[in-house]
Design a protein around this motif. Structure first.
Motif, PDB file in Angstrom:
ATOM      1  N   SER A  10      39.713  55.319  45.327  1.00  0.00           N
ATOM      2  CA  SER A  10      38.343  55.068  45.733  1.00  0.00           C
ATOM      3  C   SER A  10      38.066  53.571  45.759  1.00  0.00           C
ATOM      4  O   SER A  10      38.557  52.822  44.912  1.00  0.00           O
ATOM      5  CB  SER A  10      37.378  55.742  44.755  1.00  0.00           C
ATOM      6  N   PRO A  11      37.261  53.101  46.740  1.00  0.00           N
ATOM      7  CA  PRO A  11      36.981  51.669  46.831  1.00  0.00           C
ATOM      8  C   PRO A  11      36.127  51.191  45.677  1.00  0.00           C
ATOM      9  O   PRO A  11      35.355  51.941  45.094  1.00  0.00           O
ATOM     10  CB  PRO A  11      36.248  51.538  48.166  1.00  0.00           C
ATOM     11  N   ASN A  12      36.276  49.903  45.361  1.00  0.00           N
ATOM     12  CA  ASN A  12      35.533  49.290  44.268  1.00  0.00           C
ATOM     13  C   ASN A  12      34.622  48.210  44.790  1.00  0.00           C
ATOM     14  O   ASN A  12      34.987  47.440  45.675  1.00  0.00           O
ATOM     15  CB  ASN A  12      36.515  48.675  43.255  1.00  0.00           C
ATOM     16  N   MET A  13      33.422  48.102  44.193  1.00  0.00           N
ATOM     17  CA  MET A  13      32.496  47.045  44.560  1.00  0.00           C
ATOM     18  C   MET A  13      32.986  45.715  44.007  1.00  0.00           C
ATOM     19  O   MET A  13      33.480  45.641  42.888  1.00  0.00           O
ATOM     20  CB  MET A  13      31.107  47.350  43.997  1.00  0.00           C
ATOM     21  N   ASP A  14      32.909  44.677  44.813  1.00  0.00           N
ATOM     22  CA  ASP A  14      33.253  43.332  44.371  1.00  0.00           C
ATOM     23  C   ASP A  14      32.115  42.818  43.495  1.00  0.00           C
ATOM     24  O   ASP A  14      31.041  42.478  43.983  1.00  0.00           O
ATOM     25  CB  ASP A  14      33.451  42.432  45.591  1.00  0.00           C
ATOM     26  N   ALA A  15      32.338  42.778  42.194  1.00  0.00           N
ATOM     27  CA  ALA A  15      31.276  42.384  41.271  1.00  0.00           C
ATOM     28  C   ALA A  15      31.077  40.883  41.213  1.00  0.00           C
ATOM     29  O   ALA A  15      30.088  40.404  40.680  1.00  0.00           O
ATOM     30  CB  ALA A  15      31.595  42.907  39.875  1.00  0.00           C
ATOM     31  N   GLY A  18      28.649  40.090  44.661  1.00  0.00           N
ATOM     32  CA  GLY A  18      27.568  41.028  44.915  1.00  0.00           C
ATOM     33  C   GLY A  18      27.081  41.062  46.339  1.00  0.00           C
ATOM     34  O   GLY A  18      25.923  41.378  46.592  1.00  0.00           O
ATOM     35  N   ASP A  19      27.941  40.752  47.309  1.00  0.00           N
ATOM     36  CA  ASP A  19      27.499  40.719  48.708  1.00  0.00           C
ATOM     37  C   ASP A  19      27.655  42.055  49.407  1.00  0.00           C
ATOM     38  O   ASP A  19      27.417  42.164  50.599  1.00  0.00           O
ATOM     39  CB  ASP A  19      28.231  39.622  49.480  1.00  0.00           C
ATOM     40  N   ILE A  84      31.431  46.750  55.588  1.00  0.00           N
ATOM     41  CA  ILE A  84      32.073  46.355  56.850  1.00  0.00           C
ATOM     42  C   ILE A  84      31.423  45.096  57.397  1.00  0.00           C
ATOM     43  O   ILE A  84      32.110  44.127  57.783  1.00  0.00           O
ATOM     44  CB  ILE A  84      31.982  47.503  57.879  1.00  0.00           C
ATOM     45  N   ASN A  85      30.107  45.083  57.420  1.00  0.00           N
ATOM     46  CA  ASN A  85      29.392  43.936  57.983  1.00  0.00           C
ATOM     47  C   ASN A  85      29.580  42.685  57.135  1.00  0.00           C
ATOM     48  O   ASN A  85      29.674  41.569  57.668  1.00  0.00           O
ATOM     49  CB  ASN A  85      27.911  44.265  58.134  1.00  0.00           C
ATOM     50  N   ALA A  86      29.655  42.846  55.808  1.00  0.00           N
ATOM     51  CA  ALA A  86      29.876  41.695  54.934  1.00  0.00           C
ATOM     52  C   ALA A  86      31.276  41.125  55.132  1.00  0.00           C
ATOM     53  O   ALA A  86      31.458  39.907  55.228  1.00  0.00           O
ATOM     54  CB  ALA A  86      29.660  42.093  53.469  1.00  0.00           C
ATOM     55  N   HIS A  87      32.273  41.987  55.203  1.00  0.00           N
ATOM     56  CA  HIS A  87      33.643  41.530  55.453  1.00  0.00           C
ATOM     57  C   HIS A  87      33.748  40.840  56.821  1.00  0.00           C
ATOM     58  O   HIS A  87      34.484  39.866  56.988  1.00  0.00           O
ATOM     59  CB  HIS A  87      34.615  42.703  55.415  1.00  0.00           C
ATOM     60  N   GLY A  88      33.038  41.376  57.811  1.00  0.00           N
ATOM     61  CA  GLY A  88      33.204  40.911  59.188  1.00  0.00           C
ATOM     62  C   GLY A  88      32.280  39.803  59.617  1.00  0.00           C
ATOM     63  O   GLY A  88      32.310  39.397  60.787  1.00  0.00           O
TER      64      GLY A  88
END
Length: 217
Positions: A10-15, A18-19, A84-88
């Motif tokens: 499962s994916p993890n939030m980048d702590a 926080g973006d 997706i939008n934050a990465h891109g």
């Protein structure tokens, strides 16, 4: 595609910042293999739709690796669309993610003319009826000559190919008896039933398979 499953990856939030970016370990493990696969079969130019883009890590890497394509990521989950939008952010040939449920009837009418459609690691997480419906809609969404690439874990002649795959398949069916690994010959049949031409079936690392099909024209 709204079910919530307990998965080993499962994916993890980048702590740290926080973006909203999410990270999935498997995305990094299979990234280079998927890029090479798509690069080998992608059209020279055109529109590319990624179904169930998840964290967005693949979408960004593919947009960078294949700048001749205009990439449209998608996911029905709002948190994943934010990721997706934050990465891109800042990637010119990557559009904002759309809320596409690719197992729904009729979505192809609003998303036609695709020169490439990519589906990674989803068919084992949905039912057979949903998988057949997704493939039928994807076939309709392709432009003539468009390519459909499906990647993930599959049964071979009805059997898993490793103890790890057998455990994962069993764990999925324990959560929902309607889901689990699909058989390779069934997938080929579903693609061809929708008038797609099989181009190649590719053995991928970690016992995965890729199916490459093309809409005639």
């Amino acid at each position: 595609m709204s079910r919530k499953l307990t998965l080993p990856d499962s994916p993890n939030m980048d702590a740290a910042d926080g973006d909203g970016r999410l990270f999935a370990p498997s995305a990094q493990r299979n990234m280079d293999y998927i890029i090479d696969l798509v690069r080998a079969h992608a059209p020279a130019t055109g529109k590319a739709l990624e179904i169930a883009s998840g964290t967005g890590e693949h979408a960004v890497a593919l947009a960078r690796a294949l700048p001749q394509l205009q990439w449209q990521p998608s996911d029905p989950d709002a948190d994943r669309r934010r990721s997706i939008n934050a990465h891109g952010a800042g990637q010119d040939n990557l559009a904002d993610a759309i809320a596409l449920n690719a197992t729904a009837v009729g979505w192809s009418a609003d998303h036609g003319g695709q020169n490439l459609i990519l589906l990674v690691n989803l068919l084992h997480l949905i039912s057979t009826d949903e998988a057949k419906r997704l493939i039928a809609e994807a076939a309709q969404a392709l432009a003539p000559g468009g390519v459909f690439i499906v990647y993930g874990p599959f049964l071979r002649d009805g059997e898993t190919t490793s103890e790890g795959d057998a455990r994962f398949h069993a764990s999925l069916q324990a959560q929902d008896a309607a889901i689990g690994y699909k058989d390779d010959w069934d997938v080929i049949d579903w693609l061809q039933t929708n008038w797609l031409e099989m181009v190649q079936v590719v053995e991928m690392p970690a016992n995965n398979l890729s199916f490459i099909a093309r809409r005639p024209g």
